[in-house]
Design a protein around this motif. Structure first.
Motif, mmCIF file in Angstrom:
data_model
loop_
_atom_site.group_PDB
_atom_site.id
_atom_site.type_symbol
_atom_site.label_atom_id
_atom_site.label_comp_id
_atom_site.label_asym_id
_atom_site.label_seq_id
_atom_site.Cartn_x
_atom_site.Cartn_y
_atom_site.Cartn_z
ATOM 1 N N GLU A 88 0.877 -1.169 0.000
ATOM 2 C CA GLU A 88 0.000 0.000 0.000
ATOM 3 C C GLU A 88 0.909 1.212 0.000
ATOM 4 O OE1 GLU A 88 -1.344 2.022 3.231
ATOM 5 O OE2 GLU A 88 0.815 1.957 3.519
ATOM 6 N N THR A 90 0.267 4.500 1.672
ATOM 7 C CA THR A 90 0.148 5.564 2.675
ATOM 8 C C THR A 90 1.418 5.659 3.519
ATOM 9 O OG1 THR A 90 -2.185 5.110 2.708
ATOM 10 C CG2 THR A 90 -1.356 6.486 4.494
ATOM 11 N N GLU A 121 -2.147 -12.309 -1.858
ATOM 12 C CA GLU A 121 -3.479 -12.790 -1.460
ATOM 13 C C GLU A 121 -3.888 -13.921 -2.387
ATOM 14 O OE1 GLU A 121 -6.355 -9.829 0.114
ATOM 15 O OE2 GLU A 121 -5.370 -8.535 -1.348
ATOM 16 N N TYR A 128 -5.956 -9.361 -6.986
ATOM 17 C CA TYR A 128 -4.743 -9.762 -7.693
ATOM 18 C C TYR A 128 -3.544 -9.595 -6.769
ATOM 19 C CZ TYR A 128 -8.278 -8.800 -11.118
ATOM 20 O OH TYR A 128 -9.473 -8.794 -11.784
ATOM 21 N N GLU A 137 -3.608 11.620 -0.207
ATOM 22 C CA GLU A 137 -3.423 11.851 1.222
ATOM 23 C C GLU A 137 -3.403 13.362 1.471
ATOM 24 O OE1 GLU A 137 -3.317 8.995 2.793
ATOM 25 O OE2 GLU A 137 -2.615 7.634 1.216
ATOM 26 N N ARG A 269 -11.440 -1.514 9.240
ATOM 27 C CA ARG A 269 -10.379 -1.519 8.233
ATOM 28 C C ARG A 269 -9.184 -2.372 8.661
ATOM 29 N NH1 ARG A 269 -10.249 -0.240 3.858
ATOM 30 N NH2 ARG A 269 -8.580 1.275 3.764
ATOM 31 N N TYR A 274 -5.284 3.579 11.460
ATOM 32 C CA TYR A 274 -6.461 4.456 11.427
ATOM 33 C C TYR A 274 -6.867 5.002 12.784
ATOM 34 C CZ TYR A 274 -7.020 3.181 6.575
ATOM 35 O OH TYR A 274 -6.809 3.017 5.242
ATOM 36 N N ALA A 291 -15.284 -3.961 -2.368
ATOM 37 C CA ALA A 291 -14.783 -2.633 -1.985
ATOM 38 C C ALA A 291 -14.075 -1.976 -3.169
ATOM 39 C CB ALA A 291 -13.831 -2.749 -0.800
#
Ligand code: HAM
Length: 459
Positions: A88, A90, A121, A128, A137, A269, A274, A291
């Motif tokens: 990811e 962030t 995954e 994928y 952000e 999440r 978070y 999602a």
């Protein structure tokens, strides 16, 4: 010699589908520019510690899904280092914010990115091992207003605008607050206590998380655990006054801007950074991986990574899933006929048929609604003229939740659970477009289904 293929969970994107990807990215860039965002590009791999500290050791992403390797030193001046392909972006953006002292300007930093992410995954439709995110952000010192609930509402309103401009109808915004770290500590205690009598019945992952990070129990996808999870306390009851007031201001601003949402108490999440607002936009046309995008506030992340206090909020859209949704919507919307005709068997079922039609239309499907006074033969005749399929709603179907769908072009009759009906109707939609698609300038791009099936290799 065996032929080489793209690695499981990765795929080639070929024309004409790549044109759709480019259109999506151009629309995103244009929307982000109007909200005064600039682009950031961070490296595709980072020090593993960044994700362990930022995303959280106990999350599925860090504990199971990262592509990590030991990068051996090649010179005296280098150290062997554990590196990871970013799962990811962030954590990478906040690392860059700290590294370049971006907070020193005293201004809010509004940064967007488009690029590949990697998670090991189990591949399936919409999931994928290499996938693309379009994210943004907003981060800065508190004096720049980075904690304001208006920032949260503005981000959500921008996302509603982006989806509208892409032509994606039928989305649902799920909204929640996971509170401050003190609220979450209180909630974790409440969860721990509530888990004691039930945890023995749960899966091994939940049993471990009940000890290490009880909040993560709410992410569990094991079907047998769901009834137990439904009995656990909700985080809303652990929020202090300041967190409640923050959330109330976010929802008031969304109401004023006319952005619809639903409160989802289980939306915590799958990443540990978070705080307060969390959200996801889902779409009925996507199936199990529904999602389209997710995000939220992360007021403590910069400090967790050794930086200054810099509250922030952001999101990432799954670009692969945007493409899948647009293709499914194009398939149904290009057709002259409605995707389905909902036929109530008897006037007593008219109201239930209206509710079903509403449910399907909210997933972006074009639906014709019949009338319960029609005999079945008349419903079939009316349906054949206006729609490609008929959905029969009798008392039995209403009770069992299993509906009968007949496809007029194939003559095939199928029993479909109500929860899967929208996906079934979207996917059985066949566009009547000729090869090459529509070429009117400015019109939504159509990729002919025959080509898509060949190109969209889902491994
Ligand atoms: P996330 O919920 O892990 O959040 O991912 C965001 C979106 O990326 C998902 O909603 C989904 O559409 C897409 N996605 C995730 N995994 C896959 C996959 N294996 N295949 C295809 N698509 C996938 C984040 O990544 C956060 N960094 C979002 C964020 C930004 N929060 C604050 N700022």
């Amino acid at each position: 010699m065996s032929t080489l293929k793209a690695v499981r969970g990765t795929r080639d994107l070929l024309p004409p589908e790549t044109a759709l990807w480019n259109r999506i990215e151009a629309t995103a860039r244009s929307v982000f520019a109007r909200y005064n965002f600039g682009e950031i590009r961070t490296p595709v791999f980072e020090d593993t510690t960044l994700f362990a500290r930022g995303v959280g050791e106990e999350t599925d992403i860090v504990s199971k899904e990262m592509y990590t390797w030991e990068d051996r030193a090649r010179a005296q001046s280098e150290k062997t280092q554990s590196l990871t392909l970013r799962p990811e972006n962030t954590a990478g953006v906040v690392r860059a914010y700290i590294e370049h002292g971006l907070g020193e300007s005293g201004q809010l930093q509004k940064l967007y990115y488009i690029g590949p992410q990697f998670r090991r995954e189990r591949p399936q439709k919409g999931r994928y091992r290499q996938f693309s995110q379009i994210g943004a952000e907003v981060i800065g010192p508190p004096s720049a207003g980075s904690e304001s609930p208006l920032r949260d509402a503005e981000i959500l309103e921008m996302l509603a605008t982006l989806l509208d401009e892409l032509g994606i109808t039928g989305w649902t915004l799920h909204l929640n607050s996971v509170g401050s770290s003190a609220d979450r500590e209180r909630y974790n205690q409440a969860l721990r206590a509530a888990l004691v009598p039930v945890v023995a019945q749960m899966c091994p992952d939940c049993q471990r998380r009940a000890e290490t990070n009880p909040l993560r129990v709410l992410d569990c996808k094991v079907p047998a655990d769901q009834p137990v999870i439904d009995t656990l306390p909700v985080i809303a009851d652990s929020l202090d006054e300041a967190s409640q007031a923050h959330f109330a201001q976010v929802t008031a601003a969304l109401d004023a801007a006319g952005v619809p949402y639903t409160r989802n108490h289980r939306l915590v999440r799958g990443l540990d950074y978070y705080t307060r607002t969390t959200f996801e936009f889902t779409h009925g046309g996507l199936g199990a991986q529904n999602a389209l995008l997710g995000g939220g506030r992360y007021d403590g992340l910069s400090e967790m990574l050794g930086g200054p206090r810099a509250p922030g909020i952001g999101f990432a859209v799954g670009e692969d899933r945007l493409v899948l949704t647009l293709l499914a919507l194009e398939n149904t919307q290009q057709d002259e006929k409605a995707a389905a005709f909902v036929a109530p068997l008897g006037e007593a079922l008219n109201a239930a048929a209206l509710a079903l039609a509403r449910e399907l239309r909210r997933s972006g499907l074009r639906i014709e609604l019949g009338e319960g006074s029609f005999r079945l033969k008349k419903s079939f005749e009316a349906a054949d003229k206006t729609a490609r399929q008929i959905v029969i709603l009798g008392e039995d179907e209403l009770q069992s939740g299993i509906l009968t769908v007949k496809n007029f072009s194939t003559g095939i009759q199928t029993k479909v659970p109500r929860a899967e009906l929208a996906v079934f109707l979207l996917n059985s939609g066949q566009s009547l477009e000729p090869e090459g698609g529509r070429s009117t300038p400015g019109a939504p791009l159509v990729v002919p289904p025959a080509r898509i099936q060949k190109n969209a290799i889902h491994k």
